[in-house]
Write an enzyme that holds these catalytic residues in place. Structure first.
Site, PDB file in Angstrom:
ATOM      1  N   ARG A   8     -10.413   4.855  26.488  1.00  0.00           N
ATOM      2  CA  ARG A   8     -11.236   4.346  25.402  1.00  0.00           C
ATOM      3  C   ARG A   8     -10.952   5.137  24.140  1.00  0.00           C
ATOM      4  O   ARG A   8     -10.855   6.359  24.163  1.00  0.00           O
ATOM      5  CB  ARG A   8     -12.723   4.467  25.733  1.00  0.00           C
ATOM      6  N   VAL A   9     -10.761   4.417  23.056  1.00  0.00           N
ATOM      7  CA  VAL A   9     -10.724   5.022  21.727  1.00  0.00           C
ATOM      8  C   VAL A   9     -11.832   4.365  20.915  1.00  0.00           C
ATOM      9  O   VAL A   9     -12.216   3.231  21.184  1.00  0.00           O
ATOM     10  CB  VAL A   9      -9.340   4.858  21.037  1.00  0.00           C
ATOM     11  N   SER A  10     -12.339   5.092  19.937  1.00  0.00           N
ATOM     12  CA  SER A  10     -13.511   4.615  19.200  1.00  0.00           C
ATOM     13  C   SER A  10     -13.220   3.497  18.214  1.00  0.00           C
ATOM     14  O   SER A  10     -14.109   2.736  17.868  1.00  0.00           O
ATOM     15  CB  SER A  10     -14.173   5.774  18.453  1.00  0.00           C
ATOM     16  N   SER A  11     -11.991   3.404  17.757  1.00  0.00           N
ATOM     17  CA  SER A  11     -11.683   2.356  16.779  1.00  0.00           C
ATOM     18  C   SER A  11     -10.242   1.893  16.936  1.00  0.00           C
ATOM     19  O   SER A  11      -9.437   2.543  17.599  1.00  0.00           O
ATOM     20  CB  SER A  11     -11.922   2.865  15.353  1.00  0.00           C
ATOM     21  N   GLN A  14      -7.290   4.309  16.024  1.00  0.00           N
ATOM     22  CA  GLN A  14      -7.001   5.486  16.841  1.00  0.00           C
ATOM     23  C   GLN A  14      -5.932   5.130  17.867  1.00  0.00           C
ATOM     24  O   GLN A  14      -5.850   3.997  18.331  1.00  0.00           O
ATOM     25  CB  GLN A  14      -8.258   5.994  17.543  1.00  0.00           C
TER      26      GLN A  14
END
Length: 191
Positions: A8-11, A14
């Protein structure tokens, strides 16, 4: 047994390549990728991981913050994974290894759960103390009464009751006042 990676990356700007590299080094059967904030619970790919989870599967994350930011959510997630007789492993947080009956992992999870419960209890206690102090200072009066003394529906319901031409059920239906509230008000009026 499948090795399932969760990234998972926040945006969208990224780069998840470091996570892909770390998980691929230990060999994954499947990798789910998510581009959404860890603070949100609405994560489609994580839900797919949990829905597809089978007995003896192991979910791998590079870091616990990739799967959740909330301690409470982590405990719910661990319970969900354990219910399916599967495991969770973090490459960075090596203390968390549910893939075997590791007494140290069990101990740390138990301690963390206790700390989490203590934190919730302390918040509730401080809230109660704040309310008590506000009450003493006259700043807190509790929830506002739904039927204040000038409430037209309640006053009309009391008037109809005193006239004695209708049943309580009929009065409540017409005025949209509950039976319990009407009886409580009548008790106040008669005392």
């Amino acid at each position: 047994m499948r090795k399932i990676g969760y990234i998972r990356v926040s945006s969208t700007n990224q780069n998840p390549s470091r996570q892909f590299q770390q998980l691929n080094e230990i060999g994954m059967d499947i990798i789910y990728e998510e581009k959404v904030s860890g603070a949100t619970k609405d994560r489609e790919q994580l839900q797919k991981v949990l829905d597809d989870l089978q007995e003896d599967d192991i979910i791998y994350v590079t870091d616990l913050t990739r799967i959740t930011r909330s301690t409470q959510d982590l405990f719910e997630l661990i319970d969900n994974i354990r219910d399916k007789k599967a495991s969770l492993k973090s490459l960075k947080d090596t203390w968390l290894d549910l893939s075997e009956d590791n007494p140290y992992s069990q101990f740390l999870i138990t301690v963390m759960a206790g700390v989490n419960q203590l934190e919730r209890d302390l918040i509730r206690m401080r809230q109660r103390e704040g309310i008590e102090l506000a009450k003493k200072e006259g700043k807190f009066k509790g929830r506002l009464k739904k039927y204040h003394k000038n409430h037209a529906g309640m006053n009309y319901a009391v008037k109809l009751y005193k006239e004695g031409n209708m049943t309580v059920n009929q009065i409540c239906e017409i005025t949209n006042v509950s039976r319990a509230s009407l009886y409580r008000k009548l008790s106040e009026v008669n005392n």
